[in-house]
Design a protein around this motif. Structure first.
Motif, PDB file in Angstrom:
ATOM      1  N   THR A  92    -112.821  -8.725  38.539  1.00  0.00           N
ATOM      2  CA  THR A  92    -113.285  -7.726  39.497  1.00  0.00           C
ATOM      3  C   THR A  92    -112.436  -7.720  40.763  1.00  0.00           C
ATOM      4  O   THR A  92    -112.081  -6.655  41.285  1.00  0.00           O
ATOM      5  CB  THR A  92    -114.761  -7.983  39.851  1.00  0.00           C
ATOM      6  OG1 THR A  92    -115.557  -7.828  38.674  1.00  0.00           O
ATOM      7  CG2 THR A  92    -115.245  -7.009  40.919  1.00  0.00           C
ATOM      8  N   PHE A 149    -120.504  -6.469  42.161  1.00  0.00           N
ATOM      9  CA  PHE A 149    -120.733  -7.320  40.992  1.00  0.00           C
ATOM     10  C   PHE A 149    -121.701  -8.457  41.327  1.00  0.00           C
ATOM     11  O   PHE A 149    -122.638  -8.741  40.575  1.00  0.00           O
ATOM     12  CB  PHE A 149    -119.408  -7.893  40.486  1.00  0.00           C
ATOM     13  CG  PHE A 149    -119.573  -8.847  39.332  1.00  0.00           C
ATOM     14  CD1 PHE A 149    -119.847  -8.375  38.060  1.00  0.00           C
ATOM     15  CD2 PHE A 149    -119.475 -10.217  39.527  1.00  0.00           C
ATOM     16  CE1 PHE A 149    -120.021  -9.250  36.996  1.00  0.00           C
ATOM     17  CE2 PHE A 149    -119.640 -11.098  38.469  1.00  0.00           C
ATOM     18  CZ  PHE A 149    -119.919 -10.611  37.209  1.00  0.00           C
ATOM     19  N   TYR A 178    -116.179   0.818  35.175  1.00  0.00           N
ATOM     20  CA  TYR A 178    -114.929   0.082  35.008  1.00  0.00           C
ATOM     21  C   TYR A 178    -114.008   0.763  33.998  1.00  0.00           C
ATOM     22  O   TYR A 178    -112.785   0.698  34.116  1.00  0.00           O
ATOM     23  CB  TYR A 178    -115.240  -1.349  34.561  1.00  0.00           C
ATOM     24  CG  TYR A 178    -114.029  -2.248  34.456  1.00  0.00           C
ATOM     25  CD1 TYR A 178    -113.464  -2.817  35.596  1.00  0.00           C
ATOM     26  CD2 TYR A 178    -113.456  -2.536  33.222  1.00  0.00           C
ATOM     27  CE1 TYR A 178    -112.354  -3.637  35.504  1.00  0.00           C
ATOM     28  CE2 TYR A 178    -112.352  -3.356  33.121  1.00  0.00           C
ATOM     29  CZ  TYR A 178    -111.804  -3.908  34.258  1.00  0.00           C
ATOM     30  OH  TYR A 178    -110.691  -4.724  34.161  1.00  0.00           O
TER      31      TYR A 178
END
Length: 256
Positions: A126, A163, A206
């Motif tokens: 991430t 996240f 994503y």
């Protein structure tokens, strides 16, 4: 003579069919994740099951694919072919990330160590992917967009916070006993959830980010696309944080 192991090993078709009836809820899932990544992950999980791989091995393969993409992003010159290498590697890493959990379900359930490993890999990618954008742009873009380098740094910070918050939300709901469990569902259940809602989540999908890297060989176009996606990600994150805070606040009342 056919061995007992060979007789007991599942076929690819059997594994895919079992996974059709053991999927996470589609509620809240962004479009690419829902319509592309999960079906692709299901097939990769079936292949891994037939091959006898463990979920942790699939997670390691996911990490390797993503790390390879970031290495090319940072080190390769900004030529037309660069995006054709980076984007598929990122997409493969993402599909394998979906496959490890599905493989765990095929094998009867995951482990706490496996969940830990999966989250650590996700947390690393991430932030590292956006940091890779900053370093790669500094090293390979011509002209070098020095002021713009703040964009991937902000994107990395916001994506990492996003996240972490998702994981924290899940943890707090587990502690409160009110977790919205991502349980296995019947194969038709995904169609009950709005496709429009999935599309609205595209800035934080994503998979959309993976596809954007097809443009990285054309720096000017990529910079504009990446900046717009970053702005959308920040906006969705801000709105989500308000909603999540209100939801988590209700857990105190539920526990009272």
């Amino acid at each position: 003579m056919t061995s007992t192991l060979a007789l007991s090993r599942p076929t690819y078709g059997e594994s895919v069919e079992r996974l059709r009836h053991a999927q996470k809820s589609a509620k809240g899932a962004p479009a690419y994740s829902r319509f592309v990544n999960r079906p692709l992950g299901r097939r990769l999980a079936a292949l891994a099951h037939v091959a006898g791989l463990t979920p942790n091995q699939v997670t390691a393969l996911s990490a390797a694919a993503t790390a390879s993409a970031i290495a090319v992003l940072v080190l390769a010159p900004s030529e037309w072919w660069k995006g054709l290498v980076v984007a598929p590697l990122l997409a493969l890493g993402y599909a394998l990330d979906a496959a490890d959990g599905q493989l765990a379900r095929l094998r009867g359930g995951g482990t706490k160590a496996g969940e830990w490993f999966d989250h650590v890999v996700d947390a690393a990618k991430t932030s590292c992917l956006h940091l890779g954008v900053a370093v790669g742009a500094y090293l390979t873009f011509d002209p070098r967009p020095e002021a713009w380098l703040l964009v991937p740094l902000v994107f990395a910070a916001v994506a990492s916070t996003w996240f972490f918050t998702i994981i924290l939300n899940d943890h707090l709901r587990r502690l409160a006993g009110t977790r919205d469990v991502q349980a296995t569902v019947a194969s038709g259940e995904a169609r009950q959830h709005s496709a429009l809602r999935s599309l609205a989540s595209s800035p934080v999908d994503y998979g959309v980010l993976c596809l954007l890297f097809l443009l990285v060989g054309a720096p000017v176009v990529f910079v504009w696309g990446y900046t717009l996606l970053a702005a959308g990600f920040v906006a969705v994150t801000a709105a989500s944080m308000v909603a999540w805070f209100r939801q988590i606040s209700t857990l105190d009342g539920a526990a009272a």
